[in-house]
Design a protein around this motif. Structure first.
Motif, mmCIF file in Angstrom:
data_model
loop_
_atom_site.group_PDB
_atom_site.id
_atom_site.type_symbol
_atom_site.label_atom_id
_atom_site.label_comp_id
_atom_site.label_asym_id
_atom_site.label_seq_id
_atom_site.Cartn_x
_atom_site.Cartn_y
_atom_site.Cartn_z
ATOM 1 N N ARG A 153 0.768 -1.234 0.000
ATOM 2 C CA ARG A 153 0.000 0.000 0.000
ATOM 3 C C ARG A 153 0.811 1.302 0.000
ATOM 4 O O ARG A 153 0.402 2.291 -0.600
ATOM 5 C CB ARG A 153 -0.901 0.004 1.233
ATOM 6 N N VAL A 154 1.966 1.288 0.676
ATOM 7 C CA VAL A 154 2.579 2.579 0.987
ATOM 8 C C VAL A 154 2.968 3.367 -0.275
ATOM 9 O O VAL A 154 2.747 4.582 -0.346
ATOM 10 C CB VAL A 154 3.732 2.411 2.012
ATOM 11 N N ASN A 155 3.481 2.670 -1.298
ATOM 12 C CA ASN A 155 3.832 3.380 -2.533
ATOM 13 C C ASN A 155 2.590 3.921 -3.232
ATOM 14 O O ASN A 155 2.574 5.070 -3.686
ATOM 15 C CB ASN A 155 4.557 2.443 -3.509
ATOM 16 N N SER A 156 1.541 3.101 -3.302
ATOM 17 C CA SER A 156 0.299 3.536 -3.961
ATOM 18 C C SER A 156 -0.282 4.732 -3.223
ATOM 19 O O SER A 156 -0.800 5.669 -3.846
ATOM 20 C CB SER A 156 -0.754 2.443 -3.966
ATOM 21 N N GLU A 157 -0.200 4.702 -1.887
ATOM 22 C CA GLU A 157 -0.753 5.823 -1.113
ATOM 23 C C GLU A 157 0.022 7.112 -1.427
ATOM 24 O O GLU A 157 -0.568 8.168 -1.642
ATOM 25 C CB GLU A 157 -0.679 5.500 0.384
ATOM 26 N N GLU A 158 1.346 6.998 -1.480
ATOM 27 C CA GLU A 158 2.145 8.199 -1.757
ATOM 28 C C GLU A 158 1.913 8.688 -3.189
ATOM 29 O O GLU A 158 1.868 9.893 -3.426
ATOM 30 C CB GLU A 158 3.621 7.920 -1.459
ATOM 31 N N GLN A 159 1.734 7.758 -4.132
ATOM 32 C CA GLN A 159 1.439 8.162 -5.512
ATOM 33 C C GLN A 159 0.102 8.894 -5.568
ATOM 34 O O GLN A 159 -0.045 9.908 -6.252
ATOM 35 C CB GLN A 159 1.393 6.940 -6.443
ATOM 36 N N LYS A 170 5.363 16.615 -2.534
ATOM 37 C CA LYS A 170 6.764 16.334 -2.888
ATOM 38 C C LYS A 170 7.694 16.982 -1.860
ATOM 39 O O LYS A 170 8.634 16.360 -1.367
ATOM 40 C CB LYS A 170 7.037 16.899 -4.280
ATOM 41 N N ARG A 178 9.275 7.977 6.213
ATOM 42 C CA ARG A 178 7.969 7.306 6.274
ATOM 43 C C ARG A 178 7.539 6.975 7.703
ATOM 44 O O ARG A 178 6.447 7.332 8.124
ATOM 45 C CB ARG A 178 8.024 6.007 5.471
#
Ligand code: SAH
Length: 183
Positions: A153-159, A170, A178
């Motif tokens: 999840r964490v990458n998708s959330e940041e995207q 940014k 994180r």
């Protein structure tokens, strides 16, 4: 049991209030839904099964009392961070990946120090679990299921946040880590 009760009490008013907030962008995939179910299994259902039935005793191990006390020590900052992150996110909180109508970027309070304090809280909880529940299944199921959800999840959330808040997010990413505050 105490951790489950306290976290539910912390979350309940936010869940109730945010239920009616319109969702502007829903990023919930079926994989995310399955992982959320796995997390409730690993952090709630299996521990409850272990507490209330003898079915998992074949996978028991023993720990010295000081190690079990470690579980309590880890739970205290976990509960505090869980409370603070819900309070600071306020109307912007949701259980899965979604942006709400009027969503604002929170960078103050506990969010000044880390981008994902709620996940720090949950990591502390799942690391406390094998100290408190001395069983290979009920003790480790939290780390495994939450670990899967976190890394998925964490990458998708940041995207999603970058798409929504652009330059602002940014800059926020450059200022914070994180899970653990920058020294
Ligand atoms: N990852 C954060 C929040 C978890 S709740 C934490 O660990 O503290 C998940 C929801 O919070 C996401 O759907 C996203 O919409 C929202 N969110 C995450 N970071 C945010 C921030 N800094 N400001 C506002 N909303 C945020």
């Amino acid at each position: 049991m105490a951790i489950m009760v306290v976290t539910s009490v912390i979350r309940w008013p936010h869940q109730k209030r945010n239920k009616n907030n319109q969702i502007a962008n829903d990023q919930k995939s079926s994989l995310e839904k399955s992982l959320l179910f796995a997390v409730s299994l690993g952090m709630m259902l299996l521990p409850l099964l272990y507490i209330f039935s003898p079915i998992l005793v074949f996978a028991d191990y023993s720990l010295p009392i000081w190690a079990q006390a470690m579980g309590i020590l880890l739970s205290i900052p976990s509960l505090w961070l869980f409370y603070r992150s819900h309070k600071d996110l306020g109307q912007n909180w949701s259980v899965s990946l979604e942006v709400r109508e009027g969503h604002t970027l929170v960078t103050a309070g506990i969010y000044k120090y880390v981008r994902h304090p709620m996940y720090t809280a949950i990591w502390l909880w799942v690391f406390a679990q094998p100290f408190l529940l001395t069983n290979f299944i009920a003790g480790l199921s939290g780390i495994i299921t939450f670990g899967l959800l976190y890394f998925f999840r964490v990458n998708s959330e940041e995207q999603m946040m970058l798409k929504q808040f652009g330059e602002q997010y940014k800059n926020y990413m450059q200022q914070t880590n994180r899970l653990i505050p920058k020294i």
